[in-house]
Scaffold this motif. Sequence first.
Motif: not given
Length: 792
Positions: A253-262, A271-290
């Motif tokens: 899930n992604v929890v954000t307000p519906e609107s924000v100042a420009s 909200i990240l879920k993982q199984y079997g990767l405890a202790g292993q790094s993962v990269l989390v990112r947010i993209e806009s227009a690629g």
Amino acid sequence: MGTLLMGTLRFAGEAPLWMVVAVAAVAAAFVAWVYLRETKHLASPYSYLLPSLRATAVALTILLLSGPVLHRRTVVGKLGRVVFAIDQSKSMAVTDSGDPSSSPSRMRRSVDVLLGDGSHPGWLSTLKETHEVDVVAFSTGDPTLLWSSRMDEPLPTTFALDADGVGTDLASSLSLALDSFDANAVADEVESSAEQDSAEKLQQAALVLFSDGRDNAGRSAVDLAKELRLQSYAVHAVGMGSTDEPTDVGIVNVVTPESVASDGQLAGELILKQYGLAGQSVLVRIESAGKTVWQQNVTPLNDGQQSIPFELDVGSIVESLNTESQRGVQRSTVVMDLTAAVEPLGVVQGGDSVSENNSRSFRVAANTRDRRLLIIDGSSRWETRYLNNLFQRDPAWTVNIVIAGPGTDDVQLLRGKDDGQFPADRETMAQYDAVVLGEIPADLLSTNDIFLLKEFVTRGGGLIAIDGRYRQLRQLADGTLSELIPIRYDRAIPRLSAKSLELTTMGKEHPLMNLYGDSQNIEEFWSQIPAPKSVNHVQAQEGAEVWATAIGQSGIKSPWLVTRLFGGGRVFYLSSDETWRWRYKVADRFHARFWNQLLAAVMQPPYSASDEYVALGTDKIQYGPDESATIRVRLQDTRSQPVGDATVDALLIANDRVVATVPLSVDDPARGTYQGQTPTLSPGGYSVRVRASGFDESALQASTPIWVSQSESLEMRRIALDAGTLNQIAAAAGGAYVHESSAVTLLEKIKPLSSGSIVESDILIWQSFYWFWAVIALLAIEWWLRKRSGLV
């Protein structure tokens, strides 16, 4: 003693049946036509009866080429009834193997048990001669019948099934079995039996579930299983898959307000879920227009879910978007179409079992127009101070705080258009989006002030009333604002000492109350959040909704957060003024989110786009699959005067095609405003435009986008076999649970359900004397009639 169940006519000829019938019809018609030339001078009925008999005999003779066969099924004894229910939800597409290409899915393995896989015969072929067998598929909704032995159809070689269900409702198949089972027949058997004290010995029906047990929709399957047991209907379960959760990482899930100042910051949580990767790094990112606009390396310590906070610079994202609108159209919001994604860093042993949850799209509106908030109070309480500071710091808000009354700098309420003054007219009042009403002395508000407040809410404004211990708001709620504030005070117990807060059913369902990010733990969160020291003991008025209650030290419950629609606007009432206590050790984390979400819920969003003649807006930019959008429109003529008597439609456009037309009704003729709601829409993106009588379509250029998301599914959050759930269902119905590896043992429990068998036989009509004698009889009758008519 045998009983004929069904007799069906089949055709085993080499030529297609339609071809044989066509040839027979043509030949019969030709024979009748030729014959009529000989009998047309005869009296009735000989003139037409003789050609008909000859034509029928010719047709029957030709129909022998179709190879008619009479297939009969006879039941000897009492058949047992078995329903096999195959789970076709998405989790059944998992292969439980590191190499999915070399291993069949859970659902495919379920089908192989029933139909056989070449190495062993299927259960259906074993049972179809002695049992009444049905095969159904289920996920959510009503199960689908795949095959039934009662249809007198050949055993299929496969089932056309896809594991694509968005959820699993184990109770749906149990409900089908309960509805279709003839309990009266079992009762008659028990009553006539010499062993009436043991109804289980007469049990002749069973349901067999093939599932991974991930029950996430519908009613309780265990309760239905108990009902089936009372009807002598056993439920068995075959667990498909491994009890070990496969390796997986995803965005839940992604929890954000519906609107924000420009020009502000977008703060939220992934909200990240993982199984079997405890202790292993993962990269989390947010993209806009690629383009990546935020990223972070995360090393999960334990299996399960975790919250990852993020903060984005909105200004840079808005600048990078192509926000150029067509000439003459002004936009107050820019929609940021964002995607959250996660990927493991390094090699993952066994691979990522579910790739579809590795990314999640979400959208936030960047407001180019500041929101305006009016705060009115009779003293500078802690609650008022923190609210003022919170929104004064937010660049998306302009705050006007008015403090008046005894003990303040302004003993009387000042009125006007400047800061620190209460609005003196409706135009000034209309500039605000929401009003926070505190404990202002009732005698400071004039009749016009009360009228402006009521009109403000009626026309779509938002009002939040914050009660306290000074009894000032009580005078307003009992007097001039009684119809606006949605509560009544309890005279017997004025205040309660509170020990905790608790959400109601309505509160749990509303996103406003989700301050933690994980909706599964929302009840636990609210039970632990610091409760107010005391609250006003109130009752909700008729038609109001209670979203949260305060629980007193003695166990008495009193509404804490109450809301109600009033005209076109909404009112919230808080029975205490101590949400500032939520800042203890966590600063603005929960306090700021609550008030931002509360204001978003109480306010109507602004018009998102406008041109010379029309302003257009929706209540949100993104909707769930079961939601409808509220569309608001304001029309004006060439002199900028409101137009309140037009016929207005909202057009929903997808892929350059109008997919829906929504009639809008007049909201306020004096303001030229209109409003309407869309029907439930299919997932995807839409553009909303306006069509109005008296306006050329080319003149109304403003449009606004909305999105409808896919159904939120819990199906793929956990995909390991839930043997415990299946075991409970089987035990509740007096059945057995087995893992798929030992499923063959269950077959031996099913076989004794039947004390009878089905005897099938075929009569080759095309080789039998019945057909031959029918043709001879027709010809004999024809010869006899010819003799009587004088033709012989």
